[in-house]
Design an enzyme around this catalytic site. Structure first.
Site, PDB file in Angstrom:
ATOM      1  N   MET A   1       0.844  -1.204   0.000  1.00 44.56           N
ATOM      2  CA  MET A   1       0.000   0.000   0.000  1.00 44.56           C
ATOM      3  C   MET A   1       0.878   1.252   0.000  1.00 44.56           C
ATOM      4  O   MET A   1       1.967   1.251   0.565  1.00 44.56           O
ATOM      5  CB  MET A   1      -0.904   0.002   1.231  1.00 44.56           C
ATOM      6  CG  MET A   1      -1.834  -1.195   1.337  1.00 44.56           C
ATOM      7  SD  MET A   1      -2.972  -1.311  -0.046  1.00 44.56           S
ATOM      8  CE  MET A   1      -3.991   0.136   0.252  1.00 44.56           C
TER       9      MET A   1
ATOM     10  N   GLU B   1       1.421  -5.201   3.309  1.00 45.07           N
ATOM     11  CA  GLU B   1       2.282  -5.825   2.304  1.00 45.07           C
ATOM     12  C   GLU B   1       2.040  -7.333   2.234  1.00 45.07           C
ATOM     13  O   GLU B   1       1.906  -7.979   3.262  1.00 45.07           O
ATOM     14  CB  GLU B   1       3.704  -5.580   2.818  1.00 45.07           C
ATOM     15  CG  GLU B   1       4.796  -5.558   1.860  1.00 45.07           C
ATOM     16  CD  GLU B   1       6.112  -5.476   2.647  1.00 45.07           C
ATOM     17  OE1 GLU B   1       7.077  -6.063   2.187  1.00 45.07           O
ATOM     18  OE2 GLU B   1       6.159  -4.855   3.732  1.00 45.07           O
TER      19      GLU B   1
HETATM   20  P1  TTP Z   1       5.664   0.921   4.506  1.00 43.89           P
HETATM   21  O1  TTP Z   1       4.974   0.094   3.457  1.00 43.89           O
HETATM   22  O2  TTP Z   1       7.124   0.743   4.695  1.00 43.89           O
HETATM   23  O3  TTP Z   1       5.466   2.472   4.177  1.00 43.89           O
HETATM   24  P2  TTP Z   1       4.210   3.213   3.606  1.00 43.89           P
HETATM   25  O4  TTP Z   1       3.124   2.300   3.206  1.00 43.89           O
HETATM   26  O5  TTP Z   1       3.812   4.289   4.586  1.00 43.89           O
HETATM   27  O6  TTP Z   1       4.808   3.959   2.322  1.00 43.89           O
HETATM   28  P3  TTP Z   1       5.229   3.316   0.934  1.00 43.89           P
HETATM   29  O7  TTP Z   1       4.362   3.996  -0.083  1.00 43.89           O
HETATM   30  O8  TTP Z   1       6.660   3.679   0.781  1.00 43.89           O
HETATM   31  O9  TTP Z   1       4.999   1.852   1.008  1.00 43.89           O
HETATM   32  O10 TTP Z   1       4.977   0.715   5.898  1.00 43.89           O
HETATM   33  C1  TTP Z   1       3.585   0.501   6.050  1.00 43.89           C
HETATM   34  C2  TTP Z   1       3.072   1.193   7.294  1.00 43.89           C
HETATM   35  O11 TTP Z   1       3.773   0.717   8.427  1.00 43.89           O
HETATM   36  C3  TTP Z   1       3.280   2.693   7.277  1.00 43.89           C
HETATM   37  O12 TTP Z   1       2.221   3.388   6.631  1.00 43.89           O
HETATM   38  C4  TTP Z   1       3.400   3.024   8.723  1.00 43.89           C
HETATM   39  C5  TTP Z   1       3.975   1.775   9.369  1.00 43.89           C
HETATM   40  N1  TTP Z   1       5.425   1.995   9.647  1.00 43.89           N
HETATM   41  C6  TTP Z   1       5.804   2.427  10.922  1.00 43.89           C
HETATM   42  O13 TTP Z   1       4.957   2.564  11.813  1.00 43.89           O
HETATM   43  N2  TTP Z   1       7.139   2.655  11.154  1.00 43.89           N
HETATM   44  C7  TTP Z   1       8.096   2.525  10.192  1.00 43.89           C
HETATM   45  O14 TTP Z   1       9.296   2.779  10.440  1.00 43.89           O
HETATM   46  C8  TTP Z   1       7.695   2.078   8.884  1.00 43.89           C
HETATM   47  C9  TTP Z   1       8.727   1.893   7.799  1.00 43.89           C
HETATM   48  C10 TTP Z   1       6.346   1.826   8.659  1.00 43.89           C
HETATM   49 MG    MG Z   2       3.528   0.598   2.047  1.00 46.59          MG
END
Ligand code: TTP
Ligand code: MG
Length: 356
Positions: free
Chosen positions: A10, A104
């Site tokens: 996502m 994911e």
């Molecule tokens: P991710 O899929 O790493 O990030 P994202 O979905 O926000 O952005 P991207 O478009 O790059 O995929 O992580 C999913 C969720 O997990 C994110 O929205 C918030 C949480 N998260 C944390 O709480 N701490 C963190 O350090 C990371 C990497 C994610």
């Molecule tokens: Mg994501």
């Protein structure tokens, strides 16, 4: 035959949910992770990323980079709820699915008739339609490359890494893009002048093992497009069944048998609903003295057609030694697999329009 692996992730997940639920936040830099200056950002919207804000960044630092950003507390229950919804619609596509984090998952669609590209586009459309959120999809022939592909074209991405593209497509990438290579290991490599995958490809297996320990070989393989990990599902359903205690114990065979066929019908309906096929039927009978017997019988092939199980049930009912009144009866269909053809019907809902 090469496998067909899809990785879905996502976009800016927590921040996108905030923008979904609070329309006034749409198009704005949103940072999720508490409003206290001592906290860190869980994530931020793509509008905030333009200012250099990213996950795990201390809020005070984010506020310096993006003073006009909107800082909000996370609402984990809501994120979990949407995550379940997304995972449930992905699970309709295949059982060969593994969820690796809240936003994911990997799907192995090798055994589906449709192309991975078609299924990937279907996923994007379906997720958007059902949740209002965008997802990035990566497709390749192993998990490492599929994940790399989903990150390629974010947000709202769709990217395919083909066998013939590897390793050339990987060469210009920073070694930081190698999922599984930690920060410490990357630093070790930087210290000897390795920054890109192209540079890393110069080193042989022994050198990498010396430098990185047991992970060396894994990294050596990954950058050559080799990753044999399987999409191992933890959610596979092994059986579907029902069992009910009779209102009154009975030794009338016709009554017992009528009940058994009724339950078979109900369980078979559940099987159809789950778009699965079964091979084995299990009959369980508990007597008034609480002793019980379980008998099972299997077909040669998987089926979801009730009439194939009926002769087996007849045989099982005939085999039981009735040593008193029956108190409880249960029917289970076991040895389950997905009904691929039925699952293809799911895709027809969306049609052939272009996906992204
Ligand atoms: P991710 O899929 O790493 O990030 P994202 O979905 O926000 O952005 P991207 O478009 O790059 O995929 O992580 C999913 C969720 O997990 C994110 O929205 C918030 C949480 N998260 C944390 O709480 N701490 C963190 O350090 C990371 C990497 C994610
Ligand atoms: Mg994501």
């Amino acid at each position: 035959m090469d496998r067909k692996i899809i990785h879905v992730d996502m976009d800016a997940f927590f921040a996108s949910v905030e923008q979904l639920d609070f329309p006034e936040l749409r198009g704005k830099p949103v940072i999720v992770g508490g409003t206290s200056s001592r906290g860190v950002a869980a994530t931020c919207s793509y509008e905030a990323r333009k200012f250099g804000v990213h996950s795990a960044m201390p809020i005070f630092q984010a506020k310096k980079l993006c003073p006009n950003g909107i800082y909000v507390h996370g609402r984990h229950e809501r994120y979990e709820e949407i995550s379940r919804e997304i995972f449930s619609l992905l699970s309709e596509i295949t059982d060969d699915i593994v969820k690796v984090s809240i936003d994911e998952a990997y799907l192995d669609v090798t055994n589906l008739y449709l192309s991975a590209e078609y299924i990937g586009k279907y996923i994007k459309k379906k997720v958007k339609k059902e949740t209002g959120l965008t997802v990035s999809v990566g497709i390749s022939y192993n998990m490492f490359l599929a994940k790399l592909a989903s990150d390629w074209d974010k947000p709202d991405g769709f990217f395919v890494i083909k066998k013939e593209d590897v390793p050339d497509i990987l060469k210009p990438l920073s070694i930081m893009k190698i999922h599984g290579l930690g920060k410490k290991s990357a630093e070790k490599l930087n210290n000897i002048g390795i920054y890109t995958i192209e540079e890393l490809l110069e080193y042989d297996k022994d050198v990498l093992t010396n430098l990185l320990g047991s992970m060396g070989e894994e990294i050596y393989n990954k950058i050559r497009g080799i990753d044999l990990r399987k999409v191992a599902s933890h959610t596979e359903r092994k059986s579907i069944g029902t069992e009910i205690t009779f209102a009154e114990d009975t030794d009338v065979f016709d009554e017992i048998s009528a009940r058994a066929y009724k339950y078979l019908h109900e369980v078979n309906e559940m099987l159809l609903k789950k778009k699965m096929l079964a091979k084995t039927i299990v009959l369980k009978i508990k007597f008034e003295d609480f002793t019980q017997v379980t008998r099972s019988k299997s077909l040669e092939v998987y089926t979801d057609d009730e009439k194939n199980f009926k002769p087996l049930l007849k045989e099982l009912l005939g085999k039981v030694e009735y040593k008193g009144k029956v108190r409880l009866l249960g029917i289970t269909l076991a040895n389950l697999i997905s009904n691929r053809e039925k699952q293809l019907e799911i895709f027809d809902i969306i049609g052939e329009e272009d996906g992204k």
